[in-house]
Design an enzyme around this catalytic site. Structure first.
Site, PDB file in Angstrom:
ATOM      1  N   TYR A 114       0.845  -1.103  -0.022  1.00  0.00           N
ATOM      2  CA  TYR A 114      -0.051   0.082  -0.089  1.00  0.00           C
ATOM      3  C   TYR A 114       0.853   1.177   0.110  1.00  0.00           C
ATOM      4  O   TYR A 114       1.215   1.529   1.151  1.00  0.00           O
ATOM      5  CB  TYR A 114      -0.893  -0.040   1.233  1.00  0.00           C
ATOM      6  CG  TYR A 114      -1.921   0.903   1.392  1.00  0.00           C
ATOM      7  CD1 TYR A 114      -2.559   1.672   0.110  1.00  0.00           C
ATOM      8  CD2 TYR A 114      -2.032   1.849   2.738  1.00  0.00           C
ATOM      9  CE1 TYR A 114      -3.240   3.028   0.400  1.00  0.00           C
ATOM     10  CE2 TYR A 114      -2.952   2.977   2.416  1.00  0.00           C
ATOM     11  CZ  TYR A 114      -3.698   3.420   1.383  1.00  0.00           C
ATOM     12  OH  TYR A 114      -4.234   4.385   1.511  1.00  0.00           O
ATOM     13  N   ASP A 157      -1.959  -1.344  -4.351  1.00  0.00           N
ATOM     14  CA  ASP A 157      -2.455  -0.069  -4.543  1.00  0.00           C
ATOM     15  C   ASP A 157      -1.065   0.840  -4.475  1.00  0.00           C
ATOM     16  O   ASP A 157      -0.488   1.229  -3.346  1.00  0.00           O
ATOM     17  CB  ASP A 157      -3.553   0.445  -3.335  1.00  0.00           C
ATOM     18  CG  ASP A 157      -3.956   1.933  -3.905  1.00  0.00           C
ATOM     19  OD1 ASP A 157      -3.173   2.473  -4.616  1.00  0.00           O
ATOM     20  OD2 ASP A 157      -4.514   2.465  -2.910  1.00  0.00           O
ATOM     21  N   HIS A 258     -12.002   0.733  -4.746  1.00  0.00           N
ATOM     22  CA  HIS A 258     -11.191  -0.197  -5.672  1.00  0.00           C
ATOM     23  C   HIS A 258     -11.760  -1.423  -5.933  1.00  0.00           C
ATOM     24  O   HIS A 258     -12.542  -2.062  -5.300  1.00  0.00           O
ATOM     25  CB  HIS A 258      -9.833  -0.519  -4.982  1.00  0.00           C
ATOM     26  CG  HIS A 258      -8.930   0.793  -4.628  1.00  0.00           C
ATOM     27  ND1 HIS A 258      -7.974   1.057  -5.222  1.00  0.00           N
ATOM     28  CD2 HIS A 258      -9.258   1.661  -3.715  1.00  0.00           C
ATOM     29  CE1 HIS A 258      -7.548   2.119  -4.617  1.00  0.00           C
ATOM     30  NE2 HIS A 258      -8.235   2.433  -3.726  1.00  0.00           N
TER      31      HIS A 258
END
EC number: 3.1.11.2
Length: 267
Positions: A114, A157, A258
């Site tokens: 992340y 991500d 997402h």
DNA sequence: ATGGTAGTCAAACTA
């Protein structure tokens, strides 16, 4: 082997949807980001009941990454060497955040990542983001230097849209993070270290995204961003037989902002 | 109308 990554924006509010998705998706390894909970709050029993081993790191209501695997989960690593620290307040000692979790799953080194958001072009958080990506480049590149046949997947991500057609209208982003040249250069650095976006060949653009803001009716307007990636080492990339972005999961009440990204690997 | 949504945790922060 089927490998997926999904920023779920709170696992506690999304566990029913994630469970239902797993039950119909035949996924062997799922990397999660933004679980937004501490380790003791992670609903690991729900996933163990489906046959998955679970690893999670979360220190607070922020960040949090996990790996679910039904093909083995060993050599779990919390963070990577040299991962920068961050302090949100002056006077508070910086600490490593819950943004990276690695493990060996079915013979693949999978990293659930992340990447820091960056917030705005003038925010110190952007410098943190760039330093974080540089540290990742150095260490992930090092793994490939040591073993050119390494099976590595850097998934998650990335909070970067590497190309103009990875956003719906580049003119809207002229003063925004995610598309700035330093961020794109940092992403390219990881690519040039030997990692390939294995999803794009199977999901050509334009207009193909993995994230749509909750506000402004971005999803129904098809105004999204492609910021979630599966980057494969050369040996892993060779095994990819297909990939998709499960846009259906962005629909309906209780969706994450997402969509899951799924990759199929030859045995 | 100077906003718009969602999550965490209960005022403000993050995305």
């Amino acid at each position: 082997m089927r490998l997926a990554t999904w920023n779920v924006n709170s696992i506690r509010s999304r566990v029913d949807r994630v469970e239902a998705w797993l039950q119909r998706s035949d996924v062997d390894v799922l990397a999660l980001q933004e679980t937004k909970c501490k380790d003791e709050q992670f609903p690991e029993d729900r996933f163990r009941a489906l046959g998955y081993d679970v690893a999670h790191v979360g220190h607070s209501q922020w960040n949090g990454v996990a790996l679910l695997s039904r093909v083995g989960l060993s050599d779990v690593q919390v963070g990577f060497p040299g991962m920068p620290s961050w302090s949100s307040k002056e006077g508070v000692e910086p600490a490593q955040e819950a943004r990276a979790l690695g493990a060996t799953c079915g013979g693949v080194q999978v990293w659930s990542l992340y990447v820091p958001n960056g917030r705005t072009l003038t925010d110190p958080h952007l410098q943190y983001k760039l330093e974080w990506l540089e540290a990742l480049r150095v260490h992930a590149g090092g793994w490939l230097s040591e073993d050119t046949e390494a099976q590595v997947a850097l998934v998650g991500d990335w909070n970067i849209a590497p190309q103009d057609d990875d956003v719906w209208d580049i003119s809207v982003f002229s003063s925004s993070t995610h598309v700035s040249e330093p961020e794109r250069a940092a992403f390219r650095g990881v690519v040039e270290a030997g990692f390939t976006d294995v999803v794009r060949p199977y999901t050509p653009g334009p207009g193909v995204y993995t994230y749509w803001d909750y506000t402004q009716l971005r999803f129904p307007r098809r105004e999204g961003m492609r910021i979630d990636f599966v980057l494969g080492s050369p040996a892993l990339t060779q095994r990819v037989t297909g990939a998709r972005i499960d846009r259906e999961e962005r629909k309906g009440k209780g969706a994450s902002d997402h969509a899951p990204v799924v990759v199929d690997l030859a045995d």
